[in-house]
Design a protein around this motif. Structure first.
Motif, PDB file in Angstrom:
ATOM      1  N   LYS A 186       0.855  -1.191   0.000  1.00  0.00           N
ATOM      2  CA  LYS A 186       0.000   0.000   0.000  1.00  0.00           C
ATOM      3  C   LYS A 186       0.889   1.238   0.000  1.00  0.00           C
ATOM      4  O   LYS A 186       1.792   1.372   0.826  1.00  0.00           O
ATOM      5  N   ASN A 187       0.651   2.126  -0.966  1.00  0.00           N
ATOM      6  CA  ASN A 187       1.431   3.349  -1.076  1.00  0.00           C
ATOM      7  C   ASN A 187       0.498   4.558  -1.107  1.00  0.00           C
ATOM      8  O   ASN A 187      -0.573   4.500  -1.723  1.00  0.00           O
ATOM      9  N   ILE A 188       0.923   5.634  -0.457  1.00  0.00           N
ATOM     10  CA  ILE A 188       0.120   6.855  -0.393  1.00  0.00           C
ATOM     11  C   ILE A 188       0.797   7.944  -1.223  1.00  0.00           C
ATOM     12  O   ILE A 188       1.995   8.186  -1.094  1.00  0.00           O
ATOM     13  N   TYR A 189       0.011   8.560  -2.094  1.00  0.00           N
ATOM     14  CA  TYR A 189       0.520   9.611  -2.968  1.00  0.00           C
ATOM     15  C   TYR A 189      -0.265  10.902  -2.732  1.00  0.00           C
ATOM     16  O   TYR A 189      -1.398  10.873  -2.271  1.00  0.00           O
ATOM     17  N   GLY A 190       0.362  12.018  -3.087  1.00  0.00           N
ATOM     18  CA  GLY A 190      -0.303  13.299  -2.956  1.00  0.00           C
ATOM     19  C   GLY A 190       0.046  14.006  -1.656  1.00  0.00           C
ATOM     20  O   GLY A 190       0.979  13.634  -0.933  1.00  0.00           O
ATOM     21  N   SER A 191      -0.733  15.029  -1.366  1.00  0.00           N
ATOM     22  CA  SER A 191      -0.471  15.854  -0.180  1.00  0.00           C
ATOM     23  C   SER A 191      -1.745  16.023   0.636  1.00  0.00           C
ATOM     24  O   SER A 191      -2.805  16.341   0.093  1.00  0.00           O
ATOM     25  N   GLU A 192      -1.610  15.804   1.953  1.00  0.00           N
ATOM     26  CA  GLU A 192      -2.782  15.972   2.829  1.00  0.00           C
ATOM     27  C   GLU A 192      -3.210  17.427   2.886  1.00  0.00           C
ATOM     28  O   GLU A 192      -4.394  17.733   2.932  1.00  0.00           O
ATOM     29  N   LYS A 210      -3.035  19.603   0.555  1.00  0.00           N
ATOM     30  CA  LYS A 210      -3.718  19.961  -0.690  1.00  0.00           C
ATOM     31  C   LYS A 210      -5.002  19.155  -0.900  1.00  0.00           C
ATOM     32  O   LYS A 210      -5.746  19.390  -1.856  1.00  0.00           O
ATOM     33  N   GLY A 211      -5.227  18.200  -0.019  1.00  0.00           N
ATOM     34  CA  GLY A 211      -6.450  17.410  -0.101  1.00  0.00           C
ATOM     35  C   GLY A 211      -6.508  16.453  -1.267  1.00  0.00           C
ATOM     36  O   GLY A 211      -7.591  16.100  -1.743  1.00  0.00           O
ATOM     37  N   ASN A 212      -5.339  16.018  -1.758  1.00  0.00           N
ATOM     38  CA  ASN A 212      -5.337  15.110  -2.912  1.00  0.00           C
ATOM     39  C   ASN A 212      -4.643  13.787  -2.604  1.00  0.00           C
ATOM     40  O   ASN A 212      -4.006  13.167  -3.471  1.00  0.00           O
ATOM     41  N   LEU A 213      -4.733  13.363  -1.357  1.00  0.00           N
ATOM     42  CA  LEU A 213      -4.144  12.084  -0.971  1.00  0.00           C
ATOM     43  C   LEU A 213      -4.838  10.925  -1.684  1.00  0.00           C
ATOM     44  O   LEU A 213      -6.065  10.871  -1.764  1.00  0.00           O
ATOM     45  N   LYS A 214      -4.037   9.985  -2.186  1.00  0.00           N
ATOM     46  CA  LYS A 214      -4.567   8.779  -2.807  1.00  0.00           C
ATOM     47  C   LYS A 214      -3.807   7.576  -2.280  1.00  0.00           C
ATOM     48  O   LYS A 214      -2.576   7.632  -2.120  1.00  0.00           O
TER      49      LYS A 214
END
Length: 205
Positions: free
Chosen positions: A70-76, A78-82
């Motif tokens: 499981k990998n998390i991308y984006g920025s919390e 900026k509200g674009n976590l995936k």
């Protein structure tokens, strides 16, 4: 006379309507039989996995050894976590493949949350020792699955004296290209290896 004509016309229309319903029922049975046969062939190709359900359930029911990541991308901020979830299993032998396989894998990746309406692509990959084995096995797979296709698309690229260097064949089980579908791809220019990549997109109920 007009009354008899009206009765005759009514009977004709009624019979025609019945014939239409019978034809539609017959066509639906043929399509259902074709769909079931196709899913059975896909399950054999994917080493017994029933892929017509959510990935997590496929992995849970499987006897194969899947690795989870499981990998998390984006920025919390900026509200674009995936969150990208992946399951992969390796294999060395395949009952449908006669040629020697250097390496084989089955992979599924998807973003959370896991939902029925999502599009899932199950990748089955196999690397062969030489180009001839790759082409032979590719042609065999195409011959095995083309009978189920209601719409087929073929993409290929040629390069000078090498001829066709990569080719993709996509089989759709509906003329409007809705799922399920399955695609087969080979690439002669892949880092001194000879891969066939297969992607199955199921239709989840």
């Amino acid at each position: 006379m007009n009354k008899l004509l009206s009765i005759s016309l009514l009977l004709t229309l009624t019979m025609s309507s019945c014939d239409t319903r019978e034809n539609e029922s017959h066509e639906n049975k043929i399509l259902e039989k074709n769909d079931n046969a196709f899913k059975s062939e896909v399950q054999k190709l994917y080493l017994g996995l029933n892929l017509n359900q959510l990935p997590s359930k496929v992995v849970k029911e499987s006897k194969l050894d899947f690795e989870f990541e499981k990998n998390i991308y984006g920025s919390e901020s900026k509200g674009n976590l995936k969150t990208l979830v992946s399951f992969i299993t390796l294999y060395e032998n395949h009952p449908n493949i006669n040629s020697d396989i250097k390496k084989g894998s089955i992979l599924i990746e998807y973003y959370e949350p896991e939902k029925i309406k999502n599009v899932y692509g199950w990748d089955l990959r196999m690397l062969f020792k030489n180009e001839l084995d790759m082409i032979i096995e590719y042609d065999k797979l195409i011959n095995q699955f083309e009978k189920y296709s209601l719409k087929t698309k073929v993409y290929e690229k040629e390069k000078d004296e090498l001829g066709i260097v990569f080719k993709t064949t996509v089989f759709h089980l509906s003329v409007d290209e809705k799922f399920p579908s399955i695609s087969f791809h080979y690439n002669k220019l892949f880092d001194n290896s000879y891969p066939i990549n297969i992607t199955y997109n199921p239709k989840l109920d």
